[in-house]
Design a protein around this motif. Sequence first.
Motif, PDB file in Angstrom:
ATOM      1  N   TYR A   1      41.148  33.573  37.729  1.00 59.14           N
ATOM      2  CA  TYR A   1      41.326  32.130  37.484  1.00 59.14           C
ATOM      3  C   TYR A   1      40.101  31.550  36.785  1.00 59.14           C
ATOM      4  O   TYR A   1      39.005  32.098  36.861  1.00 59.14           O
ATOM      5  N   GLU A   2      40.317  30.397  36.136  1.00 64.24           N
ATOM      6  CA  GLU A   2      39.211  29.636  35.545  1.00 64.24           C
ATOM      7  C   GLU A   2      38.242  29.205  36.648  1.00 64.24           C
ATOM      8  O   GLU A   2      38.660  28.906  37.764  1.00 64.24           O
ATOM      9  N   GLU A   3      36.973  29.129  36.292  1.00 61.02           N
ATOM     10  CA  GLU A   3      35.959  28.683  37.249  1.00 61.02           C
ATOM     11  C   GLU A   3      36.240  27.235  37.679  1.00 61.02           C
ATOM     12  O   GLU A   3      36.551  26.388  36.850  1.00 61.02           O
ATOM     13  N   VAL A   4      36.158  26.965  38.999  1.00 57.38           N
ATOM     14  CA  VAL A   4      36.334  25.584  39.484  1.00 57.38           C
ATOM     15  C   VAL A   4      35.220  25.221  40.453  1.00 57.38           C
ATOM     16  O   VAL A   4      34.690  26.078  41.168  1.00 57.38           O
ATOM     17  N   GLU A   5      34.890  23.917  40.493  1.00 58.95           N
ATOM     18  CA  GLU A   5      33.887  23.466  41.453  1.00 58.95           C
ATOM     19  C   GLU A   5      34.556  23.313  42.809  1.00 58.95           C
ATOM     20  O   GLU A   5      35.628  22.725  42.923  1.00 58.95           O
ATOM     21  N   ILE A   6      33.954  23.874  43.876  1.00 53.34           N
ATOM     22  CA  ILE A   6      34.562  23.720  45.202  1.00 53.34           C
ATOM     23  C   ILE A   6      33.777  22.763  46.089  1.00 53.34           C
ATOM     24  O   ILE A   6      34.296  22.232  47.060  1.00 53.34           O
ATOM     25  N   SER A   7      32.493  22.573  45.775  1.00 55.56           N
ATOM     26  CA  SER A   7      31.712  21.563  46.487  1.00 55.56           C
ATOM     27  C   SER A   7      30.470  21.309  45.646  1.00 55.56           C
ATOM     28  O   SER A   7      30.249  21.979  44.642  1.00 55.56           O
ATOM     29  N   GLU A   8      29.675  20.349  46.057  1.00 52.62           N
ATOM     30  CA  GLU A   8      28.470  19.972  45.334  1.00 52.62           C
ATOM     31  C   GLU A   8      27.638  21.210  44.950  1.00 52.62           C
ATOM     32  O   GLU A   8      27.145  21.911  45.818  1.00 52.62           O
ATOM     33  N   GLY A   9      27.531  21.488  43.652  1.00 49.81           N
ATOM     34  CA  GLY A   9      26.667  22.575  43.212  1.00 49.81           C
ATOM     35  C   GLY A   9      27.222  23.974  43.415  1.00 49.81           C
ATOM     36  O   GLY A   9      26.528  24.962  43.192  1.00 49.81           O
ATOM     37  N   LYS A  10      28.479  24.069  43.850  1.00 48.45           N
ATOM     38  CA  LYS A  10      29.046  25.403  44.058  1.00 48.45           C
ATOM     39  C   LYS A  10      30.377  25.528  43.340  1.00 48.45           C
ATOM     40  O   LYS A  10      31.260  24.686  43.490  1.00 48.45           O
ATOM     41  N   SER A  11      30.494  26.599  42.551  1.00 53.26           N
ATOM     42  CA  SER A  11      31.782  26.805  41.905  1.00 53.26           C
ATOM     43  C   SER A  11      32.306  28.194  42.240  1.00 53.26           C
ATOM     44  O   SER A  11      31.578  29.071  42.704  1.00 53.26           O
ATOM     45  N   LEU A  12      33.612  28.342  42.007  1.00 52.93           N
ATOM     46  CA  LEU A  12      34.325  29.535  42.443  1.00 52.93           C
ATOM     47  C   LEU A  12      35.027  30.192  41.264  1.00 52.93           C
ATOM     48  O   LEU A  12      35.652  29.516  40.454  1.00 52.93           O
ATOM     49  N   ILE A  13      34.880  31.522  41.172  1.00 54.49           N
ATOM     50  CA  ILE A  13      35.718  32.295  40.255  1.00 54.49           C
ATOM     51  C   ILE A  13      36.498  33.278  41.120  1.00 54.49           C
ATOM     52  O   ILE A  13      35.909  34.139  41.772  1.00 54.49           O
ATOM     53  N   ILE A  14      37.812  33.108  41.152  1.00 53.52           N
ATOM     54  CA  ILE A  14      38.609  33.905  42.082  1.00 53.52           C
ATOM     55  C   ILE A  14      39.541  34.846  41.315  1.00 53.52           C
ATOM     56  O   ILE A  14      40.138  34.466  40.309  1.00 53.52           O
ATOM     57  N   THR A  15      39.607  36.091  41.766  1.00 52.53           N
ATOM     58  CA  THR A  15      40.470  37.089  41.134  1.00 52.53           C
ATOM     59  C   THR A  15      41.598  37.461  42.095  1.00 52.53           C
ATOM     60  O   THR A  15      41.348  37.842  43.236  1.00 52.53           O
ATOM     61  N   ASP A  16      42.823  37.301  41.622  1.00 48.65           N
ATOM     62  CA  ASP A  16      44.026  37.575  42.421  1.00 48.65           C
ATOM     63  C   ASP A  16      44.542  38.968  42.040  1.00 48.65           C
ATOM     64  O   ASP A  16      44.518  39.336  40.864  1.00 48.65           O
ATOM     65  N   THR A  17      44.992  39.719  43.000  1.00 49.45           N
ATOM     66  CA  THR A  17      45.554  41.040  42.703  1.00 49.45           C
ATOM     67  C   THR A  17      46.987  41.096  43.230  1.00 49.45           C
ATOM     68  O   THR A  17      47.381  40.238  44.017  1.00 49.45           O
ATOM     69  N   VAL A  18      47.736  42.090  42.826  1.00 45.58           N
ATOM     70  CA  VAL A  18      49.072  42.222  43.391  1.00 45.58           C
ATOM     71  C   VAL A  18      49.015  42.955  44.723  1.00 45.58           C
ATOM     72  O   VAL A  18      49.749  42.665  45.644  1.00 45.58           O
ATOM     73  N   GLY A  19      48.091  43.866  44.850  1.00 39.15           N
ATOM     74  CA  GLY A  19      47.933  44.535  46.140  1.00 39.15           C
ATOM     75  C   GLY A  19      48.892  45.685  46.330  1.00 39.15           C
ATOM     76  O   GLY A  19      49.865  45.840  45.599  1.00 39.15           O
ATOM     77  N   LEU A  20      48.586  46.486  47.315  1.00 43.33           N
ATOM     78  CA  LEU A  20      49.397  47.674  47.561  1.00 43.33           C
ATOM     79  C   LEU A  20      50.499  47.326  48.532  1.00 43.33           C
ATOM     80  O   LEU A  20      50.237  46.831  49.604  1.00 43.33           O
ATOM     81  N   ASN A  21      51.729  47.530  48.155  1.00 43.68           N
ATOM     82  CA  ASN A  21      52.791  47.390  49.152  1.00 43.68           C
ATOM     83  C   ASN A  21      53.690  48.601  49.105  1.00 43.68           C
ATOM     84  O   ASN A  21      53.848  49.240  48.071  1.00 43.68           O
ATOM     85  N   GLU A  22      54.245  48.888  50.253  1.00 45.17           N
ATOM     86  CA  GLU A  22      54.952  50.164  50.416  1.00 45.17           C
ATOM     87  C   GLU A  22      56.049  50.359  49.375  1.00 45.17           C
ATOM     88  O   GLU A  22      56.254  51.468  48.902  1.00 45.17           O
ATOM     89  N   SER A  23      56.730  49.287  48.978  1.00 46.25           N
ATOM     90  CA  SER A  23      57.857  49.460  48.055  1.00 46.25           C
ATOM     91  C   SER A  23      57.376  49.905  46.672  1.00 46.25           C
ATOM     92  O   SER A  23      58.154  50.416  45.875  1.00 46.25           O
ATOM     93  N   ALA A  24      56.091  49.703  46.394  1.00 50.60           N
ATOM     94  CA  ALA A  24      55.578  50.080  45.077  1.00 50.60           C
ATOM     95  C   ALA A  24      55.276  51.570  45.006  1.00 50.60           C
ATOM     96  O   ALA A  24      55.130  52.142  43.929  1.00 50.60           O
ATOM     97  N   ARG A  25      55.186  52.168  46.168  1.00 51.41           N
ATOM     98  CA  ARG A  25      54.685  53.524  46.261  1.00 51.41           C
ATOM     99  C   ARG A  25      55.398  54.508  45.356  1.00 51.41           C
ATOM    100  O   ARG A  25      54.761  55.257  44.629  1.00 51.41           O
ATOM    101  N   GLY A  26      56.721  54.486  45.383  1.00 53.21           N
ATOM    102  CA  GLY A  26      57.451  55.448  44.579  1.00 53.21           C
ATOM    103  C   GLY A  26      57.706  54.972  43.161  1.00 53.21           C
ATOM    104  O   GLY A  26      58.169  55.728  42.329  1.00 53.21           O
TER     105      GLY A  26
END
Length: 263
Positions: free
Chosen positions: A45-70
């Motif tokens: 995601y784009e960098e965002v400010e979360i509080s005074e003087g602090k910003s967040l860069i967050i990376t989302d993943t799809v993650g491992l789930n059992e149905s993806a296995r095969g």
Amino acid sequence: MSQTIRVLVFGTTGTGKTSLCNALTGENQKVSNDALGVTFKSYTYEEVEISEGKSLIITDTVGLNESARGSVPSRDAVKALIKLLQDSKEGYNLLIQSFRIPRITQAEENNYEFFVKTISGSKIPTILVASGCENLEPMSKWKEENGNTFERMGLEYKDIICSCFASGGRLASVYDELRDESRQAVIEAIEAYATVEPVKLYTTMESFMILLKRSWNWLAGWLGVDKLMFQLNEPLIQLLIRIGFSREEATLLLGEVGVPTSK
Ligand SMILES: Nc1nc2c(ncn2[C@@H]2O[C@H](COP(=O)(O)OP(=O)(O)O)[C@@H](O)[C@H]2O)c(=O)[nH]1
Ligand SMILES: [Mg+2]
């Protein structure tokens, strides 16, 4: 001076990762109403400010789930893994595992093993965000009653945040309120547990290769394609060709690998 906090979100598909990231950033990425998130992809995601003087860069993943296995082709898995590691080149200050109450499954353990232990080498503090707590009063009740189950399984979290990140539908106005409360709680936990400097996963091309080999071998085991694991001292390009890339494709993929900027 302002601080940029980098966070990686992982966990089973459908547990609310994208909902959480949307709530934290105000972006509106697509949430999945089905469990068909089989393409092991990441999105920063784009960098965002979360509080005074602090910003967040967050990376989302799809993650491992059992149905993806095969169903995930090795080619796609390798590509996605290389992209995830590239996106991770500046390191992370915190990991967030997403979980949907009430059932703790093998998938939670697998995700922890892959993201916390294998990719991050157990060097980055991790918190658990448990979603689906909208029917509990207070939402933190779930943690009081079930929190120690994770500990017994050997999954260590700095904290467990009980939350609700649902939106829309007939309960929209209730959800809006709970989402605000949950967002605030997660931001407080991020500020409390994030490291001061991001922890890098690799710093040189050589350490990138070691990390890629370690994480691919874990993933190949999980996907059940053991024959595609790295062999001792096998060059990366050789492995990519074995997986089915042409020499040109493999060269291109590897050419995109960057090493972290020094600081
Ligand atoms: N009831 C409930 N639903 C949620 C919550 N968080 C997310 N959802 C819903 O669960 C579905 C999957 O969420 P999503 O964010 O796409 O999960 P992801 O696959 O982990 O990214 C969506 O329909 C969300 O609206 C929650 O706390 N409670
Ligand atoms: Mg998602």
